[in-house]
Design an enzyme around this catalytic site. Structure first.
Site, PDB file in Angstrom:
ATOM      1  N   GLY A 208      -1.066  -3.131   5.864  1.00 54.74           N
ATOM      2  CA  GLY A 208      -1.022  -4.439   6.508  1.00 54.74           C
ATOM      3  C   GLY A 208      -2.277  -5.235   6.237  1.00 54.74           C
ATOM      4  O   GLY A 208      -3.003  -4.966   5.274  1.00 54.74           O
TER       5      GLY A 208
ATOM      6  N   GLY B 173     -10.600  -3.332   1.918  1.00 50.25           N
ATOM      7  CA  GLY B 173      -9.729  -3.386   3.094  1.00 50.25           C
ATOM      8  C   GLY B 173      -9.853  -2.165   3.984  1.00 50.25           C
ATOM      9  O   GLY B 173     -10.846  -1.435   3.944  1.00 50.25           O
ATOM     10  N   ASP B 174      -8.836  -1.939   4.780  1.00 55.43           N
ATOM     11  CA  ASP B 174      -8.860  -0.843   5.762  1.00 55.43           C
ATOM     12  C   ASP B 174      -8.566   0.527   5.166  1.00 55.43           C
ATOM     13  O   ASP B 174      -8.945   1.555   5.734  1.00 55.43           O
ATOM     14  CB  ASP B 174      -7.821  -1.120   6.860  1.00 55.43           C
ATOM     15  CG  ASP B 174      -6.405  -1.223   6.280  1.00 55.43           C
ATOM     16  OD1 ASP B 174      -6.233  -1.906   5.247  1.00 55.43           O
ATOM     17  OD2 ASP B 174      -5.480  -0.618   6.847  1.00 55.43           O
TER      18      ASP B 174
ATOM     19  N   THR C 216       0.874  -1.181   0.000  1.00 47.16           N
ATOM     20  CA  THR C 216       0.000   0.000   0.000  1.00 47.16           C
ATOM     21  C   THR C 216       0.902   1.218   0.000  1.00 47.16           C
ATOM     22  O   THR C 216       2.055   1.119   0.406  1.00 47.16           O
ATOM     23  CB  THR C 216      -0.871  -0.001   1.291  1.00 47.16           C
ATOM     24  OG1 THR C 216      -1.842  -1.035   1.187  1.00 47.16           O
ATOM     25  CG2 THR C 216      -1.599   1.298   1.519  1.00 47.16           C
TER      26      THR C 216
HETATM   27  N1  ASP Z   1      -4.059  -2.720   4.016  1.00 45.34           N
HETATM   28  C1  ASP Z   1      -4.240  -3.104   2.637  1.00 45.34           C
HETATM   29  C2  ASP Z   1      -5.546  -3.838   2.509  1.00 45.34           C
HETATM   30  O1  ASP Z   1      -5.845  -4.651   3.359  1.00 45.34           O
HETATM   31  C3  ASP Z   1      -3.159  -3.971   2.128  1.00 45.34           C
HETATM   32  C4  ASP Z   1      -1.765  -3.613   2.573  1.00 45.34           C
HETATM   33  O2  ASP Z   1      -1.542  -2.565   3.109  1.00 45.34           O
HETATM   34  O3  ASP Z   1      -0.877  -4.416   2.370  1.00 45.34           O
HETATM   35  O4  ASP Z   1      -6.223  -3.643   1.536  1.00 45.34           O
END
Ligand code: ASP
Length: 310
Positions: free
Chosen positions: A230, A208-209, A178
């Site tokens: 994450g 996602g978040d 990200t």
């Molecule tokens: N947080 C991101 C998601 O879950 C992915 C990442 O940051 O690796 O979509």
């Protein structure tokens, strides 16, 4: 131009970079969309700066956002992004986009012009079209590296179900990534911006978040600006961005302790990742519980710091 501190990060490894807005505006490949530095928006330099920093990373195929976005299990690319203005608590978020070249710019448009906070898929793309945001064919998002990562994960899955013994090494980079930025201007205004392709092999429609305000993205002038990366499901459940802010606001914790406490909560649930955060005094913290996090910054004296591992 007021000085701005910007952080960027990528992958579950993150990058954090402090730039000056002047430097961003000067580099052609880092130019924000026409008008973003115009006099129309003199009060929103912090939003302009985070958007501009994230756009650069979205256009870089090495990062999992925009051009370099990972693939869903259906072989499509679906992107999410969010931006938040710490001064007004205005926010814009977009999810499940398939044709937007720079999702962060659409997130900012949602914040400034839609009257909404969050928009997704076709409706968000129609709003983009109405407002002159660049749309691209899905082919634009194809990169061999991300395609190979999807094939590797699918092979590992097949292997697991068939009970075969061959092992497939899935790295953090294969699984997610990200990009994000947080900024503080000289008037004490904070902003956060995050953009992602999500996680490799996610189900189509999974969000996602990143675009969840208070989870992957949060900014409040009274406390801090946070951008996270994450395992999104855990970051949503732990309300990471808002938790960092609330620990400062209600418990009087330092930025560093609050960020670590929020990340510890993610770890306790079983999640991995990291975050970048800055407070109104210019304190910064970049905790992560993965092997590394691409990160860097330019301090107010112009010194560049770039790190990956601990
Ligand atoms: N947080 C991101 C998601 O879950 C992915 C990442 O940051 O690796 O979509």
């Amino acid at each position: 131009m007021r000085d701005l501190k910007l952080f960027r990060r990528t992958n579950c490894f993150f990058s954090v970079v402090l730039f000056s807005a002047g430097a961003l505006a000067a580099a052609p490949e880092q130019s924000p969309p026409a008008g973003v530095f115009s006099k129309r928006n003199p009060d929103h330099q912090q939003n302009i700066a985070t958007e501009a920093a994230v756009r650069v990373l979205e256009d870089d195929p090495d990062f999992n956002a925009g051009k370099g976005s990972v693939f869903t299990s259906g072989g499509t690319n679906e992107t999410d992004a969010a931006i938040m203005d710490g001064k007004t608590l205005a926010a814009g978020a977009v999810a499940s986009l398939k044709h937007i070249k720079n999702p962060i710019s659409l997130a900012r448009l949602v914040m400034e012009k839609s009257g909404h906070v969050m928009m997704d898929s076709e409706g968000a793309e129609a709003f983009a079209k109405e407002n002159g945001i660049e749309l691209v064919n899905q082919k634009y998002f194809f990169t061999q590296k991300r395609w190979d990562a999807l094939q590797k994960i699918k092979a590992a899955e097949k292997n697991r179900t068939s009970g075969a013994e061959k092992e497939f090494l899935i790295t953090d980079q294969d699984r997610h990534g990200t990009v994000g930025a947080v900024a503080l201007d000289q008037s004490g205004n904070l902003a956060a911006a995050t953009s992602t392709g999500g996680t490799t092999n996610k189900r189509p429609g999974r969000v996602g978040d990143t675009p969840v305000i208070g989870a992957g993205t949060y900014a409040n002038n009274a406390t801090c600006a946070v951008s996270a990366t994450g395992d999104g499901e855990y970051f949503i459940r732990a309300t990471v961005g808002r938790d960092v802010s609330a620990l400062i606001e209600y418990r009087g914790m330092s930025l560093k302790d609050a960020a670590q406490a929020a990340l510890d909560k993610v770890a306790k649930l079983g999640g991995t990742g990291g975050l970048i955060a800055i407070d109104g005094q210019g304190n910064v913290t970049l905790p992560f519980n993965t092997a590394g996090m691409y990160r860097g910054y330019v301090d107010p004296n112009g010194k560049f710091v770039i790190e990956i591992y601990r």
